[in-house]
Write an enzyme that holds these catalytic residues in place. Structure first.
Site, PDB file in Angstrom:
ATOM      1  N   PHE A   1      12.757   3.422  21.563  1.00  0.00           N
ATOM      2  CA  PHE A   1      12.410   4.868  20.637  1.00  0.00           C
ATOM      3  C   PHE A   1      12.799   6.118  21.082  1.00  0.00           C
ATOM      4  CE2 PHE A   1      10.831   2.714  16.766  1.00  0.00           C
ATOM      5  CZ  PHE A   1      10.805   1.614  16.866  1.00  0.00           C
TER       6      PHE A   1
ATOM      7  N   GLY B   1      18.739  10.778  16.141  1.00  0.00           N
ATOM      8  CA  GLY B   1      19.772  10.200  15.208  1.00  0.00           C
ATOM      9  C   GLY B   1      19.226  11.191  13.823  1.00  0.00           C
TER      10      GLY B   1
ATOM     11  N   CYS C   1       7.661   2.078   6.544  1.00  0.00           N
ATOM     12  CA  CYS C   1       6.394   2.383   7.391  1.00  0.00           C
ATOM     13  C   CYS C   1       6.335   3.691   7.937  1.00  0.00           C
ATOM     14  CB  CYS C   1       6.412   1.221   8.476  1.00  0.00           C
ATOM     15  SG  CYS C   1       5.751  -0.284   7.960  1.00  0.00           S
TER      16      CYS C   1
ATOM     17  N   LYS D   1      18.281   1.664   8.602  1.00  0.00           N
ATOM     18  CA  LYS D   1      18.499   0.919   9.726  1.00  0.00           C
ATOM     19  C   LYS D   1      19.567  -0.333   9.507  1.00  0.00           C
ATOM     20  CE  LYS D   1      15.381  -1.963  11.539  1.00  0.00           C
ATOM     21  NZ  LYS D   1      14.072  -2.213  12.408  1.00  0.00           N
TER      22      LYS D   1
ATOM     23  N   LYS E   1       5.627   6.738   5.507  1.00  0.00           N
ATOM     24  CA  LYS E   1       4.343   6.475   4.677  1.00  0.00           C
ATOM     25  C   LYS E   1       2.922   6.315   5.435  1.00  0.00           C
ATOM     26  CE  LYS E   1       3.522   1.975   3.571  1.00  0.00           C
ATOM     27  NZ  LYS E   1       2.501   1.420   4.071  1.00  0.00           N
TER      28      LYS E   1
ATOM     29  N   THR F   1       0.857  -1.280   0.017  1.00  0.00           N
ATOM     30  CA  THR F   1       0.228  -0.060  -0.036  1.00  0.00           C
ATOM     31  C   THR F   1       0.713   1.138   0.020  1.00  0.00           C
ATOM     32  OG1 THR F   1      -0.051  -0.225   2.484  1.00  0.00           O
ATOM     33  CG2 THR F   1      -1.981  -1.078   1.070  1.00  0.00           C
TER      34      THR F   1
ATOM     35  N   ARG G   1      14.283   2.458   1.398  1.00  0.00           N
ATOM     36  CA  ARG G   1      13.253   3.321   1.277  1.00  0.00           C
ATOM     37  C   ARG G   1      13.346   4.206   2.305  1.00  0.00           C
ATOM     38  NH1 ARG G   1       8.535  -1.005   0.820  1.00  0.00           N
ATOM     39  NH2 ARG G   1      10.026  -2.367   1.979  1.00  0.00           N
TER      40      ARG G   1
HETATM   41  C1  UDX Z   1       8.556   0.047  11.996  1.00  0.00           C
HETATM   42  C2  UDX Z   1       7.615  -0.514  13.340  1.00  0.00           C
HETATM   43  O1  UDX Z   1       8.761  -0.598  14.582  1.00  0.00           O
HETATM   44  C3  UDX Z   1       6.982  -1.688  13.229  1.00  0.00           C
HETATM   45  O2  UDX Z   1       6.146  -2.005  14.225  1.00  0.00           O
HETATM   46  C4  UDX Z   1       5.936  -1.494  11.904  1.00  0.00           C
HETATM   47  O3  UDX Z   1       5.546  -2.708  11.762  1.00  0.00           O
HETATM   48  C5  UDX Z   1       6.947  -0.947  10.693  1.00  0.00           C
HETATM   49  O4  UDX Z   1       7.537   0.156  10.900  1.00  0.00           O
HETATM   50  P1  UDX Z   1      11.007  -0.644  10.778  1.00  0.00           P
HETATM   51  O5  UDX Z   1      10.671   0.495   9.913  1.00  0.00           O
HETATM   52  O6  UDX Z   1      11.279  -2.001  10.151  1.00  0.00           O
HETATM   53  O7  UDX Z   1       9.474  -0.952  11.715  1.00  0.00           O
HETATM   54  O8  UDX Z   1      12.074  -0.101  11.943  1.00  0.00           O
HETATM   55  P2  UDX Z   1      12.231   0.579  13.324  1.00  0.00           P
HETATM   56  O9  UDX Z   1      13.053  -0.375  14.012  1.00  0.00           O
HETATM   57  O10 UDX Z   1      10.810   0.746  13.901  1.00  0.00           O
HETATM   58  O11 UDX Z   1      12.813   1.900  12.783  1.00  0.00           O
HETATM   59  C6  UDX Z   1      12.498   2.905  11.927  1.00  0.00           C
HETATM   60  C7  UDX Z   1      12.985   4.218  11.988  1.00  0.00           C
HETATM   61  O12 UDX Z   1      13.263   4.711  13.133  1.00  0.00           O
HETATM   62  C8  UDX Z   1      14.581   3.636  11.629  1.00  0.00           C
HETATM   63  O13 UDX Z   1      14.966   4.891  10.482  1.00  0.00           O
HETATM   64  C9  UDX Z   1      15.300   3.963  12.997  1.00  0.00           C
HETATM   65  O14 UDX Z   1      16.894   4.331  12.637  1.00  0.00           O
HETATM   66  C10 UDX Z   1      14.590   5.127  13.497  1.00  0.00           C
HETATM   67  N1  UDX Z   1      14.651   5.019  14.882  1.00  0.00           N
HETATM   68  C11 UDX Z   1      14.165   4.102  15.600  1.00  0.00           C
HETATM   69  C12 UDX Z   1      15.423   6.433  15.484  1.00  0.00           C
HETATM   70  O15 UDX Z   1      15.921   6.936  14.840  1.00  0.00           O
HETATM   71  N2  UDX Z   1      15.417   6.081  16.720  1.00  0.00           N
HETATM   72  C13 UDX Z   1      14.892   5.244  17.648  1.00  0.00           C
HETATM   73  O16 UDX Z   1      15.121   5.116  18.905  1.00  0.00           O
HETATM   74  C14 UDX Z   1      14.186   4.016  16.967  1.00  0.00           C
END
Ligand code: UDX
Length: 437
Positions: free
Chosen positions: A253, A257, A264, A325, A267, A86, A332
């Protein structure tokens, strides 16, 4: 249980494979024949730790199958999951593009036989399940089915563990019968006492957006506080630790950074803003989180520029990590996509390394980047090193060697992996995020 999974993208493949690991019989369907052929040969189209082993095992044990033909498994399925993409609509208005969901609904409809639960796994706006139900009924008026929503909360790079040990499972249903089917599918998780939140379809649909928006807000919050720390001479690492110890806030979280990326958060926050607009409501905090995230990426460009002496023109910058990450090859919305071209536009030369993402990166980044074999090659004769993604292999670099390789000892740590004091002691001109002390 017999399950059909429509879509072998990230969510479909991980979910289908994990369901087969639970002991269910799963058939994953995808329209792209090359993808299915590769999967049948054991080739996994994405990098996700542990997924290849699980796919191989379950295929071998006869519980996991891949096909392009939806008629193969749907008639005997207890549940058909829709896990198609999506993406943000090409109209550029932030809406989720539901073309693939509706197409999937039309494709499965003719093959439904006996009672089946159609479960939406894709992240979709509130009300989509009802639209899917309408499409299915139009295509096959005799179909005996219920709709359900079962959002996923998987993190890339940790998806298998997230699936096998979730904090909770959310099920949106409107009949007892559909609830029982879904509870049966997730029964293996009862052993680890996973809570199941059973609610309406609309609530389940909105839950996914709310969860992602909240996490995006948390990251944008700590990024803004990090910027304040830089201004007042405080240390965001200690601050985040201290506020995170408050059980009401929680430690996760809260890592500052270069801004969040991925498939996710960017979007889904935009999609949520559009959804609420349609209902005449606002989520101003989410709006702000989106703005702060864009500003954070731009701020990183300035940070790098300042660290290398005010201008990047003619300078060589080593990037350690490119993906949004670690433990993924997904590019993306990676902050590197904004930061690197901005530096190149002003005449910087880029040398880059990423353990998994370099092939993908070539599709997202401008030509002219020199991709190298490891962090040390990237740093050789560079004017600065930028730690962009916190891959494990960048966490214990031979710093003396890095310093010798760099033309000048400038280290910009956008993930706060290293200790500023140690770096200074080693002779680096070190910059982190929010470490103003
Ligand atoms: C996220 C959600 O965590 C997950 O539950 C959902 O289903 C999909 O989206 P994801 O995108 O795989 O998962 O990665 P995530 O580990 O959540 O990190 C997302 C982004 O946030 C990354 O760019 C990461 O570097 C950033 N991030 C995360 C931070 O900058 N600081 C943090 O403390 C945590």
């Amino acid at each position: 249980m017999n399950i059909t999974m429509i879509g072998t993208g990230y969510v479909g493949l991980v979910t289908g494979t994990c369901f087969s690991e639970f002991g269910h019989h799963v058939t994953c369907v995808d329209k792209i024949p090359e993808k299915i052929e590769k999967l049948l040969q054991g080739e996994i189209p994405i990098y996700e730790p542990g997924l290849d082993v699980l796919v191989e095992k379950n295929v071998k044990e006869g519980r996991l199958n891949f096909t392009t033909d939806p008629s193969e498994a749907i008639p005997d399925s207890d549940a058909v999951f829709l896990a198609v993409g999506t993406p943000t609509s090409r109209r550029g208005d932030g809406y989720a593009d539901l073309t693939y969901v509706f197409e999937a609904a039309r494709e499965i409809a003719p093959y439904l036989k006996d009672y089946t639960v159609i479960v939406n796994k894709s992240t979709v706006p509130v009300g989509t399940a009802r639209q899917v139900a309408r499409i299915v009924k139009e295509s096959n008026p005799d179909a005996d089915f219920d709709m359900a929503s079962n959002p996923e909360f998987l993190r890339e790079g940790a998806a298998i563990n997230d699936f096998m040990r979730p904090d909770r499972v959310v099920i949106g249903v409107e009949s007892q019968r559909a609830e029982e089917v879904l509870r049966d599918i997730y029964r293996p998780l009862y052993l680890i006492e996973t809570p199941i939140v059973c609610t309406t379809i609309e609530t389940a649909e909105l839950t996914k957006y709310a969860a992602n928006a909240f996490l995006a807000m948390k990251i944008s919050f700590i990024n803004e506080i990090a910027n304040v720390c830089e201004a007042v001479g405080a240390d965001v690492t200690a601050l985040a630790k201290a506020i995170g110890m408050d059980g009401r806030i929680g430690p996760k979280f809260l890592h500052p950074g270069p801004g969040y990326g991925g498939s996710c958060f960017p979007k889904d926050t935009l999609a949520l803003l559009r959804i609420v607009q349609e209902y005449g409501e606002n989520v101003r905090l989410v709006e702000a989180a989106v703005e702060v995230n864009a500003a954070q990426k731009a701020r990183m460009v300035k940070k790098i520029r300042e660290a290398i002496g005010g201008s990047e023109t003619g300078k060589t910058i080593a990037f350690l990590g490119l993906t949004f990450k670690p433990e993924t090859d997904d590019m993306r919305e990676a902050p590197s996509i904004t930061i690197i071209p901005a530096l190149m536009e002003k005449g910087a030369r880029i040398k880059a390394h990423d353990p998994q993402g370099m092939e993908e990166a070539k599709r997202y980044l401008p030509d002219g980047i020199e991709y190298v074999k490891n962090a040390y090659e990237a740093c050789k004769d560079a004017d600065a090193a930028v730690l962009m993604t916190e891959w494990n292999q960048y966490r214990s670099l031979d710093l003396e060697r890095i310093k010798r390789l760099l033309k000048q000892p400038v280290f910009i740590d956008l993930r706060n992996v290293y200790d500023p004091e140690t770096m200074k002691r080693l002779g680096f001109r070190y910059t982190g995020v929010g470490r103003g002390v």
